[in-house]
Design an enzyme around this catalytic site. Structure first.
Site, PDB file in Angstrom:
ATOM      1  N   TYR A  85       0.852  -1.194   0.000  1.00  0.00           N
ATOM      2  CA  TYR A  85       0.000   0.000   0.000  1.00  0.00           C
ATOM      3  C   TYR A  85       0.891   1.248   0.000  1.00  0.00           C
ATOM      4  O   TYR A  85       1.729   1.442   0.879  1.00  0.00           O
ATOM      5  CB  TYR A  85      -0.922   0.034   1.218  1.00  0.00           C
ATOM      6  CG  TYR A  85      -2.059  -0.984   1.189  1.00  0.00           C
ATOM      7  CD1 TYR A  85      -2.318  -1.771   0.069  1.00  0.00           C
ATOM      8  CD2 TYR A  85      -2.890  -1.148   2.287  1.00  0.00           C
ATOM      9  CE1 TYR A  85      -3.360  -2.688   0.055  1.00  0.00           C
ATOM     10  CE2 TYR A  85      -3.938  -2.067   2.280  1.00  0.00           C
ATOM     11  CZ  TYR A  85      -4.161  -2.832   1.155  1.00  0.00           C
ATOM     12  OH  TYR A  85      -5.188  -3.746   1.142  1.00  0.00           O
TER      13      TYR A  85
HETATM   14  N1  LIG Z   1      -7.373  -7.719   0.553  1.00  0.00           N
HETATM   15  C1  LIG Z   1      -7.530  -6.978  -0.513  1.00  0.00           C
HETATM   16  O1  LIG Z   1      -7.208  -7.390  -1.638  1.00  0.00           O
HETATM   17  C2  LIG Z   1      -8.124  -5.605  -0.362  1.00  0.00           C
HETATM   18  C3  LIG Z   1      -8.588  -4.919  -1.500  1.00  0.00           C
HETATM   19  C4  LIG Z   1      -9.139  -3.642  -1.311  1.00  0.00           C
HETATM   20  C5  LIG Z   1      -9.228  -3.104  -0.037  1.00  0.00           C
HETATM   21  N2  LIG Z   1      -8.734  -3.787   1.043  1.00  0.00           N
HETATM   22  C6  LIG Z   1      -8.789  -3.225   2.408  1.00  0.00           C
HETATM   23  O2  LIG Z   1     -10.104  -2.739   2.675  1.00  0.00           O
HETATM   24  C7  LIG Z   1     -10.038  -1.349   2.990  1.00  0.00           C
HETATM   25  C8  LIG Z   1     -11.292  -0.665   2.540  1.00  0.00           C
HETATM   26  O3  LIG Z   1     -11.416  -0.764   1.109  1.00  0.00           O
HETATM   27  P1  LIG Z   1     -12.091   0.412   0.292  1.00  0.00           P
HETATM   28  O4  LIG Z   1     -11.277   1.648   0.420  1.00  0.00           O
HETATM   29  O5  LIG Z   1     -12.384  -0.098  -1.065  1.00  0.00           O
HETATM   30  O6  LIG Z   1     -13.408   0.566   1.183  1.00  0.00           O
HETATM   31  P2  LIG Z   1     -14.794   1.231   1.038  1.00  0.00           P
HETATM   32  O7  LIG Z   1     -15.167   1.552   2.456  1.00  0.00           O
HETATM   33  O8  LIG Z   1     -15.727   0.363   0.257  1.00  0.00           O
HETATM   34  O9  LIG Z   1     -14.562   2.579   0.175  1.00  0.00           O
HETATM   35  C9  LIG Z   1     -13.857   3.652   0.727  1.00  0.00           C
HETATM   36  C10 LIG Z   1     -13.977   4.861  -0.183  1.00  0.00           C
HETATM   37  O10 LIG Z   1     -15.346   5.251  -0.331  1.00  0.00           O
HETATM   38  C11 LIG Z   1     -15.467   6.675  -0.209  1.00  0.00           C
HETATM   39  N3  LIG Z   1     -16.174   6.904   1.062  1.00  0.00           N
HETATM   40  C12 LIG Z   1     -15.991   6.240   2.235  1.00  0.00           C
HETATM   41  N4  LIG Z   1     -16.828   6.684   3.173  1.00  0.00           N
HETATM   42  C13 LIG Z   1     -17.567   7.648   2.603  1.00  0.00           C
HETATM   43  C14 LIG Z   1     -18.600   8.465   3.082  1.00  0.00           C
HETATM   44  N5  LIG Z   1     -19.063   8.359   4.325  1.00  0.00           N
HETATM   45  N6  LIG Z   1     -19.160   9.370   2.207  1.00  0.00           N
HETATM   46  C15 LIG Z   1     -18.748   9.461   0.923  1.00  0.00           C
HETATM   47  N7  LIG Z   1     -17.748   8.712   0.418  1.00  0.00           N
HETATM   48  C16 LIG Z   1     -17.155   7.801   1.256  1.00  0.00           C
HETATM   49  C17 LIG Z   1     -14.047   7.231  -0.167  1.00  0.00           C
HETATM   50  O11 LIG Z   1     -13.566   7.444  -1.488  1.00  0.00           O
HETATM   51  P3  LIG Z   1     -13.852   8.792  -2.318  1.00  0.00           P
HETATM   52  O12 LIG Z   1     -14.072   9.896  -1.347  1.00  0.00           O
HETATM   53  O13 LIG Z   1     -12.663   8.973  -3.149  1.00  0.00           O
HETATM   54  O14 LIG Z   1     -15.093   8.501  -3.115  1.00  0.00           O
HETATM   55  C18 LIG Z   1     -13.285   6.075   0.434  1.00  0.00           C
HETATM   56  O15 LIG Z   1     -11.914   6.113   0.128  1.00  0.00           O
HETATM   57  C19 LIG Z   1      -8.748  -0.867   2.309  1.00  0.00           C
HETATM   58  O16 LIG Z   1      -8.268   0.321   2.870  1.00  0.00           O
HETATM   59  C20 LIG Z   1      -7.848  -2.041   2.576  1.00  0.00           C
HETATM   60  O17 LIG Z   1      -7.335  -1.994   3.885  1.00  0.00           O
HETATM   61  C21 LIG Z   1      -8.207  -5.031   0.895  1.00  0.00           C
END
Ligand SMILES: NC(=O)c1ccc[n+]([C@@H]2O[C@H](COP(=O)([O-])OP(=O)(O)OC[C@H]3O[C@@H](n4cnc5c(N)ncnc54)[C@H](OP(=O)(O)O)[C@@H]3O)[C@@H](O)[C@H]2O)c1
Length: 333
Positions: free
Chosen positions: A64
């Protein structure tokens, strides 16, 4: 913050973790369009916000932000008691260009990476070490034995496997091998799961139940889609970085997904919460899910998401959400 996250048991492990984990994938990450999503200062503000809500379960990976995520977490932890936190990290993706051993789960890569991770995180041990992806080029007996060595020498406490759908049988086979030789098996999984990404329902979830594995889903908000900030036939909002990622629009902005979002909106209005909070509350109420990993780009987003811990859904509301957008697999609930 005026909330205090509860702790939950991780599968059949003795480990207790926060009911909502915080994911740091976007720390130091450049989008495909070349924008830095979260810089060091913002990263530390986000960790402060999570800490203030009693959050103790932090998710990262060696790749990351090319190591910045682990390094910034390590720097933040330096002013705190490391023992208060459960830190999960991952290994698989390439870490050295033009090096055939610089990726995957081969012993050389695993050994070099565990040292780098501990150094960046400035810690003596990692609570949960995940295989970030399955490595078909390395025999399971090689990486299971190497990973067991990390547990035996105290550098890792528990082993997890991330994102290996649809190959649930591979994990079972690797765990059987580990048990036969007295090695540490995988005790937690980290698949993608949210109201519009339902692929794990069916065999994978059944396998996790059979193996008594914890399930810690990533992208519980479908990378922002389930927050409700995207509308049918409307321009994308400017305050979004997810939509910079290739393939994101095609994957998420579909009519079927918007119909699921309509149900999320309906329930959100009924319980007086936001769409994001309902999507996270769905996971908290899910009997098979241990703790979703929420992401956030701003502290306001993170506060909103963590307040999902205070949102209660009725059985009828949970079932309505579960029925919306259910995939090709029968729900196991
Ligand atoms: N194991 C794996 O292969 C894998 C893959 C992916 C992720 N992960 C882990 O899972 C974690 C979460 O993944 P994700 O970032 O995809 O999670 P997510 O919670 O589905 O999406 C997060 C994104 O959504 C938007 N967001 C979040 N809360 C919001 C709100 N209250 N209002 C408006 N927009 C909001 C933001 O992006 P914007 O503001 O840019 O729209 C934020 O960066 C990662 O950080 C990582 O640790 C693991």
């Amino acid at each position: 913050m005026d909330i205090a996250l509860d702790t939950v048991s991780m599968g059949r492990m003795g480990l207790q973790v926060s009911e909502i984990a915080f994911g740091t994938w976007r720390f130091g990450r450049e989008t495909d369009a070349g924008n830095l999503e979260i810089d060091r200062e913002r990263a530390h503000e986000l960790l402060d916000t999570y800490d203030a809500a009693g959050g103790r379960f932090i998710d990262t990976a060696n790749v990351y932000g090319d190591g910045k995520s682990e390094r910034w977490i390590g720097e933040w932890l330096a002013d705190r008691d490391r023992e208060d936190f459960v830190i999960a990290s991952k290994i698989y993706f390439p870490t050295r260009d033009d090096d055939p051993n610089g990726n995957g789960l081969n012993r050389k890569h695993l050994r070099r990476q565990i040292e780098g991770m501990l150094d960046r995180l400035d810690t003596e041990y990692i609570d949960i070490l995940y295989t970030h992806r399955w490595d078909d080029a390395t025999p399971a007996r090689e990486f299971m034995r190497t990973l067991d060595g990390f547990v035996q020498d105290g550098r890792v406490n528990y082993l997890g496997a991330s994102t290996l759908r649809p190959n649930a049988w591979k994990l079972v086979k690797a765990n059987e091998l580990a048990r036969r030789y007295g090695w540490e098996p995988f005790t937690v999984t980290q698949p993608r799961y949210n109201l519009v990404d339902r692929e794990i329902e069916g065999e994978y979830v059944e396998m996790c139940r059979e193996e008594e594995l914890g399930i810690v889903p990533w992208s519980p908000l479908a990378q922002g889609f389930l927050t409700g900030k995207y509308e049918r036939d409307a321009d994308l909002p400017e305050d979004s970085t997810a939509s910079d990622s290739e393939g994101w629009e095609d994957r998420y902005l579909t009519e079927a997904n918007f119909q699921t979002l309509d149900v999320v909106r309906e329930v959100a209005a009924e319980v007086g919460a936001s769409e994001a909070q309902v999507a996270i509350a769905f996971q908290r109420h899910h009997p098979q899910i241990t703790a979703p990993i929420v992401g956030a780009r701003t502290t306001d987003q993170l506060e909103e998401n963590l307040r999902a811990a205070t949102v209660d859904l009725s059985t009828e509301q949970f079932e309505r959400l579960d029925d919306a957008g259910a995939g090709p697999f029968d729900s196991l609930l």
